[in-house]
Design a protein around this motif. Structure first.
Motif, PDB file in Angstrom:
ATOM      1  N   ASP A  38      70.323  34.223  38.164  1.00  0.00           N
ATOM      2  CA  ASP A  38      69.906  33.770  36.839  1.00  0.00           C
ATOM      3  C   ASP A  38      69.747  32.249  36.826  1.00  0.00           C
ATOM      4  O   ASP A  38      68.820  31.711  36.215  1.00  0.00           O
ATOM      5  CB  ASP A  38      70.926  34.191  35.781  1.00  0.00           C
ATOM      6  N   ASP A  49      66.505  31.311  38.460  1.00  0.00           N
ATOM      7  CA  ASP A  49      65.396  31.590  37.545  1.00  0.00           C
ATOM      8  C   ASP A  49      65.271  30.482  36.503  1.00  0.00           C
ATOM      9  O   ASP A  49      64.160  30.049  36.158  1.00  0.00           O
ATOM     10  CB  ASP A  49      65.621  32.940  36.875  1.00  0.00           C
ATOM     11  N   CYS A  58      75.478  31.153  29.679  1.00  0.00           N
ATOM     12  CA  CYS A  58      75.204  32.474  29.109  1.00  0.00           C
ATOM     13  C   CYS A  58      75.838  32.661  27.733  1.00  0.00           C
ATOM     14  O   CYS A  58      75.747  33.735  27.141  1.00  0.00           O
ATOM     15  CB  CYS A  58      75.675  33.574  30.054  1.00  0.00           C
ATOM     16  N   PRO A  77      69.558  34.469  30.247  1.00  0.00           N
ATOM     17  CA  PRO A  77      70.026  35.168  31.455  1.00  0.00           C
ATOM     18  C   PRO A  77      69.821  36.666  31.323  1.00  0.00           C
ATOM     19  O   PRO A  77      69.756  37.206  30.213  1.00  0.00           O
ATOM     20  CB  PRO A  77      71.511  34.812  31.515  1.00  0.00           C
ATOM     21  N   ARG A  78      69.751  37.351  32.478  1.00  0.00           N
ATOM     22  CA  ARG A  78      69.470  38.789  32.475  1.00  0.00           C
ATOM     23  C   ARG A  78      70.612  39.631  33.027  1.00  0.00           C
ATOM     24  O   ARG A  78      70.699  40.823  32.768  1.00  0.00           O
ATOM     25  CB  ARG A  78      68.215  39.069  33.306  1.00  0.00           C
TER      26      ARG A  78
END
Length: 313
Positions: free
Chosen positions: A217, A220, A239, A289-290
Motif C-alpha cells: 500500500d 502504491d 491508514c 489503502p486497500r
C-alpha cells in the motif's frame, strides 16, 4: 511519468524499495535503475555523483536508509544520524545537479514530537521534543525533508516528501534484535511455537498504540504521489487506524499459531505513547489503502515461513 522513463529506486532490496520496484513493474514501468549497496555506497559522495553522471535518472524514489527498531536506535545513534544524513544529502544533491525531473524522499512518522496531538497532522513537525530513543534517526529524516524543500525554493527542483506510518510486509528485516515490532514478534512467536516455549515476553507495558501500513500500500501511495503531487509540504501516508502493542502481539500469536502466554516487561522502554497519522491530505487527493492489517500480517507470515531457513543464517 512516461512508461519508458529512467527511474532510479534507491534501496530496492529493502522493505519499501522492493515494494516500490514491484509496484512500478506492475504498472508497466520497465526502465528501472537499481544498485545494491555493494555496487554503490550511497554514503560515498564521489560514487553517488559518478553514478548520476553516468545513468542520469529522470525520477528518483529515495527509499534507501539505515533503519531499525528501538534497540538498534538506542545502541547505534551515531550510525543512524551519520549514515542517513550522508545517503540523503548525496542523492538529493546529485539528483538536482544532473537534472532529474523529480525526487520522492521517504521519511518516517518518528519525525513528529513524542507528545504530538493525535492524530498527527503534517504541521506538527518541529512543535515539540522528539522521542529520545530514535532522535538521531528522526533528526536525519527531518533534515531530508527540509533539504528537499530548500532545493525546491532555491533551485526549483521538484523534490517531494512522504511520511509513512509504521510499515511491514514481505522482505522485512526479521533480525532477532534489530528489527521493528511486527517482524520481531512474528519471528519470536513462530520460534516459540516450534520449540514449545510456553511464554513470550514483549518489551514495555504493551499499552502504546501504533498504526501499521502494509508495504505494498505504501508503494502504491508513492507512485500516486510521484504522479499527482508537487507541493512544498510533506505528506503523511497511513491508514487512520491503530491498536495497542499487546493487541498486535495477540493478533500475531493467533496468526502464527502460538497458543502460550504473552507477558509484558515494563522495565523495557515503551517509546511514544501513541502514534497515529492524520491521513487527510492524501485522502483528499483520492488515495486510500486497500490491505487490512489481518490480511497484511497473514501475507507477511507466509513470506517469513517461505524464507525462514535463509533468514536464520
Amino acid at each position: 511519468m512516461e512508461k519508458n522513463a529512467r527511474i532510479y529506486v534507491a534501496g530496492h532490496r529493502g522493505l519499501v524499495g522492493g515494494a516500490i520496484a514491484r509496484c512500478l513493474r506492475e504498472h508497466g514501468f520497465a526502465n528501472l535503475i537499481t544498485r545494491t549497496s555493494a555496487e554503490l555506497d550511497l554514503r560515498n559522495q564521489a560514487a553517488v555523483e559518478a553514478f548520476f553522471a553516468a545513468e542520469k535518472p529522470e525520477y528518483i524514489f529515495l527509499a534507501a536508509a539505515k533503519v531499525g527498531g528501538i534497540h538498534a536506535n538506542e545502541t547505534y545513534p551515531a550510525d543512524f544520524i551519520r549514515d542517513n544524513l550522508q545517503i540523503q544529502t548525496n542523492v538529493i544533491d546529485s539528483a538536482w545537479r544532473y537534472r532529474a525531473k523529480k525526487l520522492l524522499f521517504l521519511g518516517s512518522s518518528c519525525i513528529y514530537p513524542k507528545f504530538a496531538p493525535q492524530p498527527i497532522r503534517e504541521d506538527a513537525l518541529l512543535t515539540g521534543p522528539l522521542e529520545p530513543t530514535n532522535e538521531s534517526y528522526a533528526l536525519a529524516k527531518i533534515a531530508g525533508i527540509r533539504m528537499g524543500q530548500a532545493y525546491r525554493r532555491q533551485y526549483g527542483f521538484d523534490a517531494i516528501s512522504a511520511m509513512p506510518t509504521n510499515l511491514y510486509g514481505p522482505g522485512d528485516n526479521f533480525h532477532p534484535e534489530n528489527s521493528h515490532v511486527i517482524p520481531a514478534l512474528i519471528r519470536r512467536f513462530h520460534e516459540a511455537r516450534l520449540s514449545g516455549t510456553p511464554v513470550v515476553t514483549i518489551w514495555g507495558t504493551g499499552s502504546p498504540r501504533r498504526e501499521f501500513l502494509y508495504v505494498d500500500d505504501m508503494a502504491d501511495a508513492c507512485l500516486f504521489l510521484m504522479r499527482a503531487y508537487s507541493g512544498h509540504e510533506h505528506v503523511n501516508v497511513g491508514c487512520n487506524e491503530d491498536l495497542s502493542i499487546l493487541e498486535l502481539a495477540r493478533t500475531i500469536a493467533r496468526i502464527t499459531g502460538f497458543g502460550g502466554q504473552i507477558c509484558t516487561d515494563p522495565s523495557k522502554p515503551d517509546g511514544t505513547p501513541r502514534k497515529l497519522m492524520d491521513n487527510g491530505k492524501l485522502t483528499a487527493m483520492g488515495w486510500r489503502p486497500r490491505i487490512s492489517l489481518e490480511e497484511g500480517l497473514a501475507a507477511t507470515y507466509e513470506w517469513f515461513c517461505a524464507h525462514a531457513r535463509e533468514l536464520r543464517r
